[in-house]
Design an enzyme around this catalytic site. Structure first.
Site, PDB file in Angstrom:
ATOM      1  N   ARG A  11     108.088 -34.586  56.376  1.00 19.54           N
ATOM      2  CA  ARG A  11     107.847 -34.063  55.030  1.00 19.54           C
ATOM      3  C   ARG A  11     108.870 -34.645  54.053  1.00 19.54           C
ATOM      4  NH1 ARG A  11     110.720 -29.443  53.503  1.00 19.54           N
ATOM      5  NH2 ARG A  11     112.312 -28.801  54.998  1.00 19.54           N
ATOM      6  N   ASN A  21     114.032 -38.902  55.783  1.00 18.79           N
ATOM      7  CA  ASN A  21     113.175 -39.661  56.702  1.00 18.79           C
ATOM      8  C   ASN A  21     113.058 -41.135  56.347  1.00 18.79           C
ATOM      9  OD1 ASN A  21     112.243 -37.590  58.614  1.00 18.79           O
ATOM     10  ND2 ASN A  21     111.326 -36.650  56.792  1.00 18.79           N
ATOM     11  N   ARG A  73      99.115 -34.088  55.122  1.00 22.19           N
ATOM     12  CA  ARG A  73      99.292 -32.734  55.653  1.00 22.19           C
ATOM     13  C   ARG A  73      99.263 -31.781  54.463  1.00 22.19           C
ATOM     14  NH1 ARG A  73     105.432 -32.718  58.009  1.00 22.19           N
ATOM     15  NH2 ARG A  73     105.043 -30.479  58.258  1.00 22.19           N
ATOM     16  N   GLN A 104     110.171 -36.407  66.880  1.00 20.67           N
ATOM     17  CA  GLN A 104     110.901 -36.015  65.682  1.00 20.67           C
ATOM     18  C   GLN A 104     111.594 -37.232  65.071  1.00 20.67           C
ATOM     19  OE1 GLN A 104     110.270 -33.130  64.684  1.00 20.67           O
ATOM     20  NE2 GLN A 104     110.690 -31.495  66.126  1.00 20.67           N
ATOM     21  N   ARG A 158     137.053 -20.805  86.873  1.00 22.99           N
ATOM     22  CA  ARG A 158     136.688 -21.855  85.911  1.00 22.99           C
ATOM     23  C   ARG A 158     136.507 -23.183  86.648  1.00 22.99           C
ATOM     24  NH1 ARG A 158     137.606 -22.040  80.337  1.00 22.99           N
ATOM     25  NH2 ARG A 158     137.497 -24.138  79.443  1.00 22.99           N
TER      26      ARG A 158
END
Length: 385
Positions: A11, A21, A73, A104, A158
């Site tokens: 977007r 992007n 979209r 992504q 630990r």
């Protein structure tokens, strides 16, 4: 109908990093790194970038890969609060396909082999697959009384880091599921889920400005350490790579070019090791053709305006894909091919924009052994096997 398609939501309304992007990351729009992984994955039949931004759509078209196309979209699926699933479902209701790989754009470190492994899991019987990264961190939670308690280890015992198995965290790079399962569950993963464990660096996503610097540094480091062992063919431009880019003329007006004998021997050594050699140039000169014949170059093409398109045609004929080749170029007309090549290379005196797009910048200048230098890298990687 396509069996496996890639779906990249992108977007235009990012607030933390405006238009991130398509903001340049290491000399390229960030989304190109995700497109690279999808385009180089043989199992992906088609790539759709779902966007509400004309600028992002234009960038996808400029990427120039026939597998990739922008799709629209709705405004409702592109808000800050809209889920990624809303965009996936909107797309799935309008298109017919077998499986969807959600990729992504904020994970530029994704590699095609990660997607290959995810597709292999689906084909082996898993319903969904996703990418994860192993984290060796000690996790704590706050209790209802305000105190804290450990989630994944015992402070009294630990463990040493080398003894600690850690945990697997989603890194958000990709998710694969079937169209049928997506529409039925409304979720990006469901059923029997397989995991693709990726390197530690893949934990980073670009969401905030600080992430930009971290991921950019990792990409630059990766470029300094390209894996030449996967190269099956070396293609190169001519002027500015095999020559110094100069134009020499005799008194009679005859054109001359200066070639380097070291480059010629590099071609011969590659050929002896079974590496395909290629020359792709926009020039159409007999002296270049004579040089190509003398060097016995396997694929010599002259007067080429669109080098990327030519490679798209000839590579499958040789049983190769872009990821199998190293390409050496020096100017802007080489950029489309360089961006698709498995390893993009250039001479030391290439344009800065070309250097930014390349995984390997030779120490030698064009016409001074740059091709031989790349050939040696390929040969060294073969000796290492």
């Amino acid at each position: 109908m396509f069996d496996f398609i890639a779906f990249i939501p992108a977007r235009g309304g990012s607030k933390s990093i405006p238009l991130k992007n398509i903001k340049e990351l290491c000399g390229r729009p960030m989304i190109y790194w995700a497109l690279d992984a999808a385009a180089a994955c043989a199992g992906i039949d088609r790539i759709y970038v779902a966007t509400d931004s004309p600028g992002i759509a234009d960038a996808v078209r400029s990427y120039g890969n026939p597998k990739a196309e922008p799709v629209g979209r709705s405004a409702g699926s592109a808000t800050d609060t809209a889920s990624t699933e809303s965009a996936m479902l909107e797309f799935a209701r309008e298109r017919d396909f077998g499986h969807i790989a959600l990729i992504q754009a904020t994970s530029p470190l994704l590699r095609p082999e990660h997607l290959d492994e995810g597709i292999r899991l689906i084909k082996s019987g898993f319903d969904s697959a996703l990418s994860v990264t192993r984290q060796k961190r000690f996790i704590w939670e706050r209790g209802a009384d305000g105190g804290a308690f450990p989630v994944n280890y015992d402070p009294l015992r630990r463990p040493m880091r080398q003894e600690f198995g850690g945990y697997l965290a989603e890194n958000g790079a990709f998710y694969i599921t079937s169209r049928e399962a997506l529409l039925r569950t409304g979720c990006r993963v469901s059923g029997r889920i397989g995991l693709v464990e990726t390197p530690e660096e893949m934990y980073f996503e670009v969401d905030e400005p600080c992430d930009w610097d971290i991921v950019g540094g990792l990409l630059r480091k990766r470029r300094r350490e390209p894996d030449f062992s996967r190269v099956k063919a070396l293609f190169t431009d001519c002027d500015g790579v095999l020559t110094d880019g100069g134009m020499y003329y005799t008194e009679n007006g005859d054109e001359m070019k200066k070639f380097n004998s070291k480059d010629g021997l590099g071609f011969r050594l590659l050929r002896e090791k079974g590496v395909l050699t290629g020359l792709v140039t926009g020039e159409k000169r007999e002296l270049i053709a004579r040089r190509a014949r003398k060097l016995r170059i396997d694929e010599a093409h002259f007067g080429v305006d669109d080098k990327e398109k030519l490679l798209e045609r000839i590579l499958p004929e040789r049983g190769l894909g872009f990821r199998d080749i190293a390409y050496i170029g020096d100017d802007v007309n080489d950029l489309p091919a360089l961006r698709r090549a498995g390893i993009a290379c250039c001479p030391a005196d290439a344009l800065e924009a070309v250097k930014e797009a390349c995984a390997y910048v030779a120490k030698a200048r064009g016409g001074e052994g740059a091709v031989r230098e790349v050939a040696e890298k390929i040969l060294e990687s073969m000796d290492g096997d």
